[in-house]
Scaffold this motif. Structure first.
Motif, short mmCIF file in Angstrom:
data_model
loop_
_atom_site.label_atom_id
_atom_site.label_comp_id
_atom_site.label_asym_id
_atom_site.label_seq_id
_atom_site.Cartn_x
_atom_site.Cartn_y
_atom_site.Cartn_z
N VAL A 73 4.53 7.35 -6.03
CA VAL A 73 3.38 6.72 -5.38
C VAL A 73 2.55 7.82 -4.73
O VAL A 73 3.09 8.79 -4.22
CB VAL A 73 3.82 5.68 -4.33
CG1 VAL A 73 4.49 4.50 -4.98
CG2 VAL A 73 4.73 6.30 -3.27
N ASP A 74 1.24 7.70 -4.78
CA ASP A 74 0.38 8.69 -4.14
C ASP A 74 0.51 8.61 -2.62
O ASP A 74 0.50 7.52 -2.04
CB ASP A 74 -1.08 8.46 -4.54
CG ASP A 74 -1.35 8.78 -6.00
OD1 ASP A 74 -0.60 9.59 -6.57
OD2 ASP A 74 -2.31 8.21 -6.57
N VAL A 75 0.64 9.78 -2.00
CA VAL A 75 0.76 9.87 -0.54
C VAL A 75 -0.18 10.96 -0.06
O VAL A 75 -0.26 12.04 -0.64
CB VAL A 75 2.21 10.22 -0.12
CG1 VAL A 75 2.31 10.36 1.39
CG2 VAL A 75 3.19 9.16 -0.62
N PRO A 94 0.79 -1.11 -5.05
CA PRO A 94 0.19 -2.05 -5.99
C PRO A 94 -0.51 -3.18 -5.23
O PRO A 94 -0.05 -3.62 -4.18
CB PRO A 94 1.39 -2.58 -6.79
CG PRO A 94 2.45 -1.56 -6.60
CD PRO A 94 2.26 -1.00 -5.24
N ALA A 95 -1.62 -3.64 -5.77
CA ALA A 95 -2.31 -4.78 -5.17
C ALA A 95 -1.40 -6.00 -5.23
O ALA A 95 -0.76 -6.27 -6.24
CB ALA A 95 -3.62 -5.05 -5.91
N GLY A 96 -1.32 -6.71 -4.15
CA GLY A 96 -0.46 -7.88 -4.11
C GLY A 96 -0.26 -8.34 -2.68
O GLY A 96 -0.72 -7.70 -1.74
N ASN A 150 -5.79 -1.29 3.32
CA ASN A 150 -7.14 -1.18 2.78
C ASN A 150 -7.16 -1.85 1.41
O ASN A 150 -6.64 -1.30 0.43
CB ASN A 150 -7.54 0.29 2.68
CG ASN A 150 -8.99 0.47 2.26
OD1 ASN A 150 -9.62 -0.43 1.73
ND2 ASN A 150 -9.53 1.66 2.51
N SER A 151 -7.74 -3.03 1.33
CA SER A 151 -7.73 -3.79 0.07
C SER A 151 -8.64 -3.17 -0.98
O SER A 151 -8.47 -3.43 -2.18
CB SER A 151 -8.14 -5.24 0.33
OG SER A 151 -9.43 -5.31 0.91
N SER A 152 -9.60 -2.34 -0.59
CA SER A 152 -10.54 -1.77 -1.56
C SER A 152 -9.86 -0.80 -2.50
O SER A 152 -10.24 -0.66 -3.66
CB SER A 152 -11.70 -1.08 -0.84
OG SER A 152 -11.23 0.07 -0.12
N ASN A 153 -8.80 -0.10 -2.01
CA ASN A 153 -8.06 0.81 -2.89
C ASN A 153 -6.56 0.54 -2.85
O ASN A 153 -5.77 1.34 -3.33
CB ASN A 153 -8.34 2.28 -2.53
CG ASN A 153 -7.83 2.64 -1.15
OD1 ASN A 153 -7.36 1.79 -0.39
ND2 ASN A 153 -7.92 3.92 -0.80
N SER A 154 -6.19 -0.60 -2.26
CA SER A 154 -4.79 -1.02 -2.15
C SER A 154 -3.91 0.11 -1.60
O SER A 154 -2.99 0.59 -2.27
CB SER A 154 -4.25 -1.49 -3.51
OG SER A 154 -3.00 -2.13 -3.35
#
Length: 232
Positions: A127-129, A151-153, A59-63
């Motif tokens: 990392v959030d899970v 992280p976005a990437g 989901n690119s909106s919240n990576s």
């Protein structure tokens, strides 16, 4: 009337041999797999070792990654694990999710693999899970479901592993065959498709220099966890 035999028909024998070799591999492709909770993911990849598979939607909106990691434990009462490493390619620094049996139920535990000598079960990873759960299927595979913030990437480093046994609620050491030592790779992040259809995707490159548990055969998950969780 002449009878047909493998001796008189070498091409038929060769054809049947090829079919027998190919058919099982096709049946194990990730695109044919389904889950009991009917979850569907945009992408899946057949991981290169340990008969493991990763289904995922990015989901690119919240990576974030929504994943289903599927693998057979090394033994019936063993464990399977999957994680991401934001700082390297191997075990050190990884955040791992481990599925194991608690009685007859498969549960998921979180492990912070800070270093080869600092491994601990934790209630909160770096990392959030969320949406964390697990199941076992009719063929003995364990499946870990989770959503993970990354992280976005273009990619993220992932690790995976399987082990043979669990002692006092903690996973014991895994094997050190090449399949275990190469259980890592780079997962290319693919944006979700509006159709929600499942397609193969992602690139996994195995490396042998580092692995999920320990840099040396004398260092393993069970020993390090036992140090942090002494028994009475």
């Amino acid at each position: 009337m002449a009878s047909l035999s493998f001796v008189s028909s070498p091409f038929l024998f060769l054809f049947l041999s090829v079919v027998l070799l190919i058919s099982p591999a096709h049946s194990l492709n990730c695109t044919s797999q389904k889950f009991t909770n009917n979850k569907v993911f945009d992408n899946c990849t057949d991981l290169p070792t340990l008969d493991a598979y990763l289904h995922y939607t990015y989901n690119s909106s919240n990576s974030s990654l929504s994943i289903a990691f599927k693998a057979p434990p090394a033994e019936t009462d063993g464990w399977v694990g999957w994680g991401v490493n934001l700082n390297g390619t191997g075990m050190a620094g990884a955040q791992a999710l481990v599925a194991l049996k608690n009685g007859t139920v498969v549960v998921v535990k979180k492990y912070n693999l800070a270093s080869y000598t600092d491994i601990e079960e934790t209630s909160k990873l770096t990392v959030d899970v969320w949406d964390l759960s697990a199941e076992s299927d009719s063929t003995g595979n364990f499946v870990i479901f989770a959503s993970v913030k990354v992280p976005a990437g273009p990619s993220v480093n992932q690790i995976w592993q399987v082990g043979p046994s669990v002692k006092d609620g903690f996973p014991e050491k895994h094997g050190f065959a090449s399949a275990n030592l190469q259980a890592m790779g780079k997962l290319e992040l693919v944006a979700s498709k509006s159709s929600g259809g499942k397609t193969t995707g992602g690139t996994v490159g195995a490396q042998s220099s580092t692995h999920l548990v320990g840099a040396q055969s004398s260092t393993h998950l069970a020993e390090e966890i036992a140090d942090d969780h002494p028994t009475n």
